[in-house]
Design a protein around this motif. Structure first.
Motif, PDB file in Angstrom:
ATOM      1  N   ALA A  99       3.357  -7.979  54.320  1.00  0.00           N
ATOM      2  CA  ALA A  99       2.956  -8.752  53.137  1.00  0.00           C
ATOM      3  C   ALA A  99       3.151 -10.248  53.389  1.00  0.00           C
ATOM      4  O   ALA A  99       2.284 -11.060  53.060  1.00  0.00           O
ATOM      5  CB  ALA A  99       3.769  -8.309  51.921  1.00  0.00           C
ATOM      6  N   LEU A 100       4.263 -10.587  54.008  1.00  0.00           N
ATOM      7  CA  LEU A 100       4.533 -11.994  54.319  1.00  0.00           C
ATOM      8  C   LEU A 100       3.466 -12.540  55.263  1.00  0.00           C
ATOM      9  O   LEU A 100       2.925 -13.635  55.062  1.00  0.00           O
ATOM     10  CB  LEU A 100       5.918 -12.119  54.949  1.00  0.00           C
ATOM     11  N   GLY A 101       3.150 -11.758  56.297  1.00  0.00           N
ATOM     12  CA  GLY A 101       2.154 -12.202  57.273  1.00  0.00           C
ATOM     13  C   GLY A 101       0.796 -12.398  56.623  1.00  0.00           C
ATOM     14  O   GLY A 101       0.133 -13.409  56.834  1.00  0.00           O
ATOM     15  N   VAL A 102       0.402 -11.431  55.799  1.00  0.00           N
ATOM     16  CA  VAL A 102      -0.920 -11.495  55.180  1.00  0.00           C
ATOM     17  C   VAL A 102      -1.008 -12.670  54.219  1.00  0.00           C
ATOM     18  O   VAL A 102      -2.003 -13.389  54.183  1.00  0.00           O
ATOM     19  CB  VAL A 102      -1.230 -10.166  54.460  1.00  0.00           C
ATOM     20  N   SER A 103       0.074 -12.891  53.460  1.00  0.00           N
ATOM     21  CA  SER A 103      -0.009 -13.967  52.465  1.00  0.00           C
ATOM     22  C   SER A 103       0.147 -15.336  53.121  1.00  0.00           C
ATOM     23  O   SER A 103      -0.161 -16.340  52.500  1.00  0.00           O
ATOM     24  CB  SER A 103       1.042 -13.778  51.374  1.00  0.00           C
ATOM     25  N   SER A 104       0.615 -15.385  54.360  1.00  0.00           N
ATOM     26  CA  SER A 104       0.770 -16.708  54.964  1.00  0.00           C
ATOM     27  C   SER A 104      -0.252 -16.977  56.061  1.00  0.00           C
ATOM     28  O   SER A 104      -0.052 -17.846  56.892  1.00  0.00           O
ATOM     29  CB  SER A 104       2.196 -16.883  55.494  1.00  0.00           C
ATOM     30  N   VAL A 105      -1.357 -16.240  56.047  1.00  0.00           N
ATOM     31  CA  VAL A 105      -2.437 -16.556  56.993  1.00  0.00           C
ATOM     32  C   VAL A 105      -2.947 -17.962  56.689  1.00  0.00           C
ATOM     33  O   VAL A 105      -3.203 -18.298  55.535  1.00  0.00           O
ATOM     34  CB  VAL A 105      -3.588 -15.534  56.860  1.00  0.00           C
ATOM     35  N   SER A 106      -3.043 -18.777  57.719  1.00  0.00           N
ATOM     36  CA  SER A 106      -3.418 -20.171  57.535  1.00  0.00           C
ATOM     37  C   SER A 106      -4.757 -20.297  56.803  1.00  0.00           C
ATOM     38  O   SER A 106      -5.730 -19.624  57.132  1.00  0.00           O
ATOM     39  CB  SER A 106      -3.510 -20.831  58.907  1.00  0.00           C
ATOM     40  N   GLN A 107      -4.782 -21.188  55.813  1.00  0.00           N
ATOM     41  CA  GLN A 107      -6.014 -21.431  55.065  1.00  0.00           C
ATOM     42  C   GLN A 107      -7.118 -21.915  56.012  1.00  0.00           C
ATOM     43  O   GLN A 107      -8.299 -21.654  55.782  1.00  0.00           O
ATOM     44  CB  GLN A 107      -5.753 -22.467  53.962  1.00  0.00           C
ATOM     45  N   ASP A 108      -6.734 -22.561  57.111  1.00  0.00           N
ATOM     46  CA  ASP A 108      -7.726 -23.027  58.086  1.00  0.00           C
ATOM     47  C   ASP A 108      -8.563 -21.871  58.622  1.00  0.00           C
ATOM     48  O   ASP A 108      -9.777 -21.985  58.773  1.00  0.00           O
ATOM     49  CB  ASP A 108      -7.030 -23.719  59.267  1.00  0.00           C
ATOM     50  N   TYR A 109      -7.897 -20.753  58.933  1.00  0.00           N
ATOM     51  CA  TYR A 109      -8.628 -19.604  59.476  1.00  0.00           C
ATOM     52  C   TYR A 109      -9.572 -19.029  58.424  1.00  0.00           C
ATOM     53  O   TYR A 109     -10.703 -18.652  58.719  1.00  0.00           O
ATOM     54  CB  TYR A 109      -7.666 -18.504  59.942  1.00  0.00           C
ATOM     55  N   ILE A 110      -9.066 -18.963  57.184  1.00  0.00           N
ATOM     56  CA  ILE A 110      -9.896 -18.440  56.094  1.00  0.00           C
ATOM     57  C   ILE A 110     -11.097 -19.361  55.893  1.00  0.00           C
ATOM     58  O   ILE A 110     -12.222 -18.896  55.675  1.00  0.00           O
ATOM     59  CB  ILE A 110      -9.075 -18.351  54.785  1.00  0.00           C
ATOM     60  N   ASP A 111     -10.858 -20.684  55.986  1.00  0.00           N
ATOM     61  CA  ASP A 111     -11.958 -21.629  55.816  1.00  0.00           C
ATOM     62  C   ASP A 111     -13.027 -21.431  56.895  1.00  0.00           C
ATOM     63  O   ASP A 111     -14.217 -21.512  56.619  1.00  0.00           O
ATOM     64  CB  ASP A 111     -11.438 -23.076  55.867  1.00  0.00           C
ATOM     65  N   VAL A 112     -12.594 -21.172  58.132  1.00  0.00           N
ATOM     66  CA  VAL A 112     -13.556 -20.903  59.203  1.00  0.00           C
ATOM     67  C   VAL A 112     -14.417 -19.706  58.803  1.00  0.00           C
ATOM     68  O   VAL A 112     -15.652 -19.752  58.871  1.00  0.00           O
ATOM     69  CB  VAL A 112     -12.835 -20.615  60.537  1.00  0.00           C
ATOM     70  N   ALA A 113     -13.758 -18.645  58.332  1.00  0.00           N
ATOM     71  CA  ALA A 113     -14.496 -17.436  57.947  1.00  0.00           C
ATOM     72  C   ALA A 113     -15.445 -17.736  56.796  1.00  0.00           C
ATOM     73  O   ALA A 113     -16.580 -17.260  56.775  1.00  0.00           O
ATOM     74  CB  ALA A 113     -13.514 -16.333  57.551  1.00  0.00           C
ATOM     75  N   ARG A 114     -14.982 -18.544  55.836  1.00  0.00           N
ATOM     76  CA  ARG A 114     -15.833 -18.832  54.672  1.00  0.00           C
ATOM     77  C   ARG A 114     -17.053 -19.639  55.083  1.00  0.00           C
ATOM     78  O   ARG A 114     -18.169 -19.374  54.619  1.00  0.00           O
ATOM     79  CB  ARG A 114     -15.032 -19.586  53.617  1.00  0.00           C
ATOM     80  N   VAL A 115     -16.848 -20.632  55.954  1.00  0.00           N
ATOM     81  CA  VAL A 115     -17.987 -21.442  56.390  1.00  0.00           C
ATOM     82  C   VAL A 115     -19.001 -20.565  57.123  1.00  0.00           C
ATOM     83  O   VAL A 115     -20.203 -20.767  57.020  1.00  0.00           O
ATOM     84  CB  VAL A 115     -17.515 -22.616  57.279  1.00  0.00           C
ATOM     85  N   LEU A 116     -18.507 -19.565  57.854  1.00  0.00           N
ATOM     86  CA  LEU A 116     -19.409 -18.670  58.582  1.00  0.00           C
ATOM     87  C   LEU A 116     -20.001 -17.602  57.673  1.00  0.00           C
ATOM     88  O   LEU A 116     -20.729 -16.725  58.129  1.00  0.00           O
ATOM     89  CB  LEU A 116     -18.661 -18.002  59.744  1.00  0.00           C
ATOM     90  N   GLU A 117     -19.658 -17.670  56.392  1.00  0.00           N
ATOM     91  CA  GLU A 117     -20.140 -16.694  55.399  1.00  0.00           C
ATOM     92  C   GLU A 117     -19.779 -15.267  55.765  1.00  0.00           C
ATOM     93  O   GLU A 117     -20.594 -14.351  55.653  1.00  0.00           O
ATOM     94  CB  GLU A 117     -21.651 -16.822  55.196  1.00  0.00           C
ATOM     95  N   MET A 118     -18.572 -15.083  56.257  1.00  0.00           N
ATOM     96  CA  MET A 118     -18.109 -13.745  56.606  1.00  0.00           C
ATOM     97  C   MET A 118     -17.763 -12.994  55.322  1.00  0.00           C
ATOM     98  O   MET A 118     -17.050 -13.525  54.485  1.00  0.00           O
ATOM     99  CB  MET A 118     -16.864 -13.874  57.495  1.00  0.00           C
ATOM    100  N   PRO A 119     -18.269 -11.773  55.148  1.00  0.00           N
ATOM    101  CA  PRO A 119     -17.920 -11.044  53.929  1.00  0.00           C
ATOM    102  C   PRO A 119     -16.418 -10.740  53.888  1.00  0.00           C
ATOM    103  O   PRO A 119     -15.772 -10.637  54.918  1.00  0.00           O
ATOM    104  CB  PRO A 119     -18.713  -9.736  54.043  1.00  0.00           C
ATOM    105  N   ARG A 120     -15.906 -10.582  52.668  1.00  0.00           N
ATOM    106  CA  ARG A 120     -14.471 -10.423  52.458  1.00  0.00           C
ATOM    107  C   ARG A 120     -13.890  -9.256  53.274  1.00  0.00           C
ATOM    108  O   ARG A 120     -12.841  -9.374  53.886  1.00  0.00           O
ATOM    109  CB  ARG A 120     -14.221 -10.213  50.959  1.00  0.00           C
ATOM    110  N   TRP A 121     -14.589  -8.126  53.276  1.00  0.00           N
ATOM    111  CA  TRP A 121     -14.023  -6.964  53.973  1.00  0.00           C
ATOM    112  C   TRP A 121     -13.952  -7.194  55.465  1.00  0.00           C
ATOM    113  O   TRP A 121     -13.059  -6.707  56.154  1.00  0.00           O
ATOM    114  CB  TRP A 121     -14.820  -5.691  53.649  1.00  0.00           C
ATOM    115  N   ARG A 122     -14.894  -7.994  55.992  1.00  0.00           N
ATOM    116  CA  ARG A 122     -14.807  -8.277  57.423  1.00  0.00           C
ATOM    117  C   ARG A 122     -13.718  -9.307  57.728  1.00  0.00           C
ATOM    118  O   ARG A 122     -13.115  -9.262  58.789  1.00  0.00           O
ATOM    119  CB  ARG A 122     -16.145  -8.746  57.969  1.00  0.00           C
ATOM    120  N   GLN A 123     -13.502 -10.221  56.750  1.00  0.00           N
ATOM    121  CA  GLN A 123     -12.387 -11.167  56.929  1.00  0.00           C
ATOM    122  C   GLN A 123     -11.075 -10.421  57.128  1.00  0.00           C
ATOM    123  O   GLN A 123     -10.225 -10.837  57.905  1.00  0.00           O
ATOM    124  CB  GLN A 123     -12.250 -12.076  55.711  1.00  0.00           C
ATOM    125  N   ILE A 124     -10.926  -9.291  56.407  1.00  0.00           N
ATOM    126  CA  ILE A 124      -9.668  -8.530  56.517  1.00  0.00           C
ATOM    127  C   ILE A 124      -9.451  -8.084  57.957  1.00  0.00           C
ATOM    128  O   ILE A 124      -8.365  -8.241  58.507  1.00  0.00           O
ATOM    129  CB  ILE A 124      -9.699  -7.317  55.562  1.00  0.00           C
TER     130      ILE A 124
END
Ligand SMILES: Nc1ncnc2c1ncn2[C@@H]1O[C@H](COP(=O)(O)OP(=O)(O)OP(=O)(O)O)[C@@H](O)[C@H]1O
Ligand SMILES: [Mg+2]
Lengths: 284, 280
Positions: free
Chosen positions: A169-194
């Protein structure tokens, strides 16, 4: 928090020693650890000499255990097995319980890390049950299963849950926002982001949890087997004590300790293989 | 002779008529709620129009809201008021046609250089075949001279190499707008010069719209067609837009010999100084 003697420390330092062959490193990797071990052996010897009725000397213990050491895999009857078989029986319980625990704990940890509602719902359960000694679950397990073996596995399962859930839980909640932003810019669907971002990013935390869980599981199995009996290194230890065979108790302790060390080392090797990153030595 | 336009002239559109309206930022406001209930206004009415193949630099003091502006264009952050339109369509969420080169590289540490670029290609270029994807990745690795490091992990790279991976990743998915947040900020002077040249080479051969944040006036003059100079925060807006009339391809040494270069440079530095002292 004690610093655990760790194989990976020795392995890493050992590799450096071979490459550089500096006397300082040989001193650090061979001489000083050997000195520590010799020291503890000397203290044991001294106490055993002074109070010979209390415990055997290391030499006596060695002679008394020679049969176990030379023939770890003998079979001399239904209950009379070599210490290797006992170790395998205990390891089987630990690995079964631990694997089942990981199968439950990792997804639950993910859920808590990703959803605030899940966190609010599950957190109280963790907070209440985490401080409970795993052995307290044994009566419930025995009531459910009526058999020693599944009960032991169940206790290990419960034991393995908490550190893995919390660290995941700690690891998942502290995934860097930078990585999530990369995924969002690439329009990666949520389930694939997981699977492509959150899981690999939190793997180091998940492994920390798994290593702590496995360490505690190995601590607990000895105690569980003392209570439930049957085939296993924990019951062996208890049984030998009841026969006033202290030499074998010393042997069992050494075997349990070395096995725990090897288990943690194997986990850290798997971790560095899976995460492609060098693993900091565990100082639990 | 310095050509510059005030924000007012810009928003009237008089000088904008002959510039294609590819990316249009209109009356953009960004405010954060403060703990006491009032609002902290970061950007207060930004208006900017960018052409299809235009290289724009954004310059301004630290904390004035440059990254915020770029993130809103990327769709990673939402504007409080106003609009951003790309080819006439309102931007509401992130999209791969507006690719970002992040300030802190943002490479995924569990993937090799090649895999980092491949991940972006896999996500965005759905219609490409496997062979096409491999060749796109290789082409962009070559473009930024990273073939030799293709199978290394980000931990094993220098800052300049990481930044090149970030640039290769962004270019590989062929965005319409390239957004770069201080792409050369963390590099030493020598590496910076090389990388600036590489990016310009790439841009000169495949022109596209670029928005680049920088703190370096020389970099802005060397690389961009227009320099957007922001006033200080809070409530920053565009203070002035400086046209850089030098034709591409440009050469740093040759630029430095032009008197016009120094006129523009002084003008920009004076602007920044003026706004810096205002702050005190
Ligand atoms: N989540 C937030 N809540 C409140 N204020 C914020 C938040 N994010 C940013 N800010 C404020 O917005 C302002 C602009 O930040 P921004 O990162 O855009 O500045 P910048 O111009 O990119 O600065 P730098 O040149 O140092 O990178 C800063 O004053 C910052 O304090
Ligand atoms: Mg910034």
């Amino acid at each position: 928090m004690a610093i655990q003697l760790n194989l990976s420390v020795i392995a890493v330092a050992g590799q450096m020693a071979w490459r550089k062959a500096k006397p300082v490193l040989i001193r650090e990797t061979v001489l000083l650890p050997a000195l520590g071990l010799l020291g503890i052996l000397a203290i044991w010897w001294l106490i055993a000499l002074l109070k010979s009725e209390l415990m055997p000397t290391p030499a006596e213990a060695w002679v008394a255990n020679l049969d176990y050491i030379l023939h770890p895999f003998y079979r001399r009857g239904p209950g009379d097995l070599g210490i290797g078989w006992l170790l395998i029986a205990s390891l089987r319980r630990v690995l079964l319980g631990f694997s089942l625990g990981a199968l439950v704990a990792i997804p639950v940890g993910f859920l808590i890390g990703m959803s605030r509602s899940a966190m609010l719902a599950i957190n109280p359960i963790i907070q209440i049950f985490k401080p409970v000694s795993p052995l307290a679950w044994l009566p419930i397990a025995l009531a459910i299963f009526n058999l020693a073996d599944p009960s032991a596995i169940f206790v290990i399962f419960i034991t393995s849950l908490w550190p893995t859930v919390i660290n995941t839980a700690l690891g998942v909640s502290s995934v860097s926002q930078d990585y999530i932003d990369v995924a969002r810019v690439l329009e990666m669907p949520r389930w694939r982001q997981i699977f492509k971002i959150i899981l690999p990013a939190s793997l180091p935390y998940i492994f920390t949890g798994l290593r702590i869980s496995l360490g505690i599981a190995w601590l607990v199995i000895v105690a569980v087997e003392m209570l439930t009996g049957g085939i296993g290194i924990g019951f062996f230890l208890w049984d030998e004590w009841n026969r006033l065979n202290l030499s074998s108790v010393f042997l069992a302790i050494l075997v349990i300790g070395l096995t725990g060390l090897v288990l943690d080392y194997v986990m850290s090797r798997i971790q560095s293989l899976v995460t492609h990153r060098s693993v900091a030595p565990n100082t639990l | 002779m310095v050509k510059s336009r005030s924000q007012f002239a810009n928003s009237t559109g008089v000088l904008e008529l002959n510039r294609s309206e590819f990316l249009v930022i209109e009356n953009l406001v960004k405010a954060y709620p403060k703990p006491d209930g009032s609002e902290a206004v970061i950007l207060d009415g930004v208006n900017l129009t960018i052409g299809e193949d235009e290289y724009i630099s954004i310059i301004g003091h630290s904390g004035c809201g440059k990254s915020t502006l770029l993130k809103i264009v990327a769709g990673l952050d939402r504007a409080t008021a106003g609009s951003v339109r790309l080819e006439g369509r309102e931007i509401r969420k992130p999209g791969s046609e507006r690719m970002m080169v992040f300030q802190h590289y943002s490479l995924l540490p569990w993937l090799t250089v090649r895999e980092n670029i491949r991940l972006a290609v896999d996500e965005v270029l759905h219609n490409a075949t496997r062979a096409e994807k491999i060749s796109i990745v290789n082409e962009h690795l070559n473009m930024v001279n990273l073939m030799a490091a293709a199978d290394k992990y980000p931990d094993e790279l220098s800052g300049g190499m990481k930044q090149r991976v970030g640039i290769a990743r962004a270019l590989a998915i062929r965005p319409k707008v390239l957004l770069m947040d201080e792409p050369f900020g963390a590099l030493d002077a020598l590496t910076r010069g090389k990388l600036q040249r590489q990016v310009l080479d790439i841009w000169e051969s495949h022109r596209q719209a670029v928005m680049m944040i920088t703190h370096d006036v020389d970099e802005a003059l060397y690389m961009s067609d227009r320099i957007v100079m922001m006033t200080n925060g809070p409530a920053a807006k565009i203070g002035e837009i400086l046209e850089v009339p030098f034709p591409h391809p440009r050469n740093m040494q040759e630029l430095r010999e032009l008197p016009e270069y120094y006129e523009l440079r002084n003008h920009a530095l004076n602007f920044l100084d003026r706004h810096f002292s205002q702050d005190d």
